[in-house]
Design an enzyme around this catalytic site. Sequence first.
Site, PDB file in Angstrom:
ATOM      1  N   HIS A   1      -3.698  -5.092   1.269  1.00  0.00           N
ATOM      2  CA  HIS A   1      -3.010  -5.793   2.539  1.00  0.00           C
ATOM      3  C   HIS A   1      -3.136  -7.087   2.768  1.00  0.00           C
ATOM      4  CE1 HIS A   1      -2.068  -1.476   4.264  1.00  0.00           C
ATOM      5  NE2 HIS A   1      -3.022  -1.168   3.499  1.00  0.00           N
TER       6      HIS A   1
ATOM      7  N   CYS B   1       0.873  -1.109  -0.044  1.00  0.00           N
ATOM      8  CA  CYS B   1      -0.040  -0.077   0.112  1.00  0.00           C
ATOM      9  C   CYS B   1       0.866   1.169   0.202  1.00  0.00           C
ATOM     10  CB  CYS B   1      -1.023  -0.046   1.269  1.00  0.00           C
ATOM     11  SG  CYS B   1      -2.238   1.334   1.009  1.00  0.00           S
TER      12      CYS B   1
ATOM     13  N   GLU C   1      -1.619  -8.475   5.076  1.00  0.00           N
ATOM     14  CA  GLU C   1      -1.486  -8.885   6.521  1.00  0.00           C
ATOM     15  C   GLU C   1      -2.868  -8.528   7.262  1.00  0.00           C
ATOM     16  OE1 GLU C   1      -0.619  -4.399   5.902  1.00  0.00           O
ATOM     17  OE2 GLU C   1      -0.310  -6.130   4.964  1.00  0.00           O
TER      18      GLU C   1
END
Length: 220
Positions: free
Chosen positions: A194, A86, A196
């Site tokens: 993302h 990002c 994560e």
Amino acid sequence: MKSCVIVFPGTNSERDVAVSLEAASGVKPDMVWHADTDLPETDLIVVPGGFAHGDYLRAGAMSARSHIMQAVVDKAKAGTPTLGICNGFQVLCEAGLLPGALMRNASLNFVCKPVDMRVEATDSPFTKGFEAGDYVSYVASHHDGNYFADDETLNRLEGEGRVAFRYVAGVNGAARNIAGVLNETGAILGLMPHPERATAPQNAGDDGTQFFKGIVEALG
């Protein structure tokens, strides 16, 4: 596998990335402050998401000129696998490590939702855990995720197999629905959504778990 996560004022995903890397590797990453000038010995550098330096000027523009980025650029150019997620993708573009730029979303709205992507390239340490054509869902969370490059650059990326991830449907107006790109060697990846934030079924699913496990397996 040793890893380090770069931290700027305004980043907000560094802890999520660190938790994901530790879960996959069993080793806690080093957190490196933007004002530092040296990197620890590492197998992987991650520039995480957020709004580093408030995204003033252009997203990632100020961060790309932070003290630590000279060390990141040197290590990345020498072959150390480097991942920008990002805002980190924006930083890597601004630092000249990846081609193109991330512009304001075509809708002019902030996009925050899980998005489906197709894995396009598997010849990199970031995608070796996938088969070409696999589908994954990560979390988009950006206002400037509209990937842009001129036609010559886009054709080169396509021809050299450097489009790593592509949105299944339009998310932000990105050229050719590109969500992630690799450098010439495949050792540097910029990825807009993302992974994560997709490592727990109770949140946005766990497709991101495979992403981090694949990196650990690839880098040993």
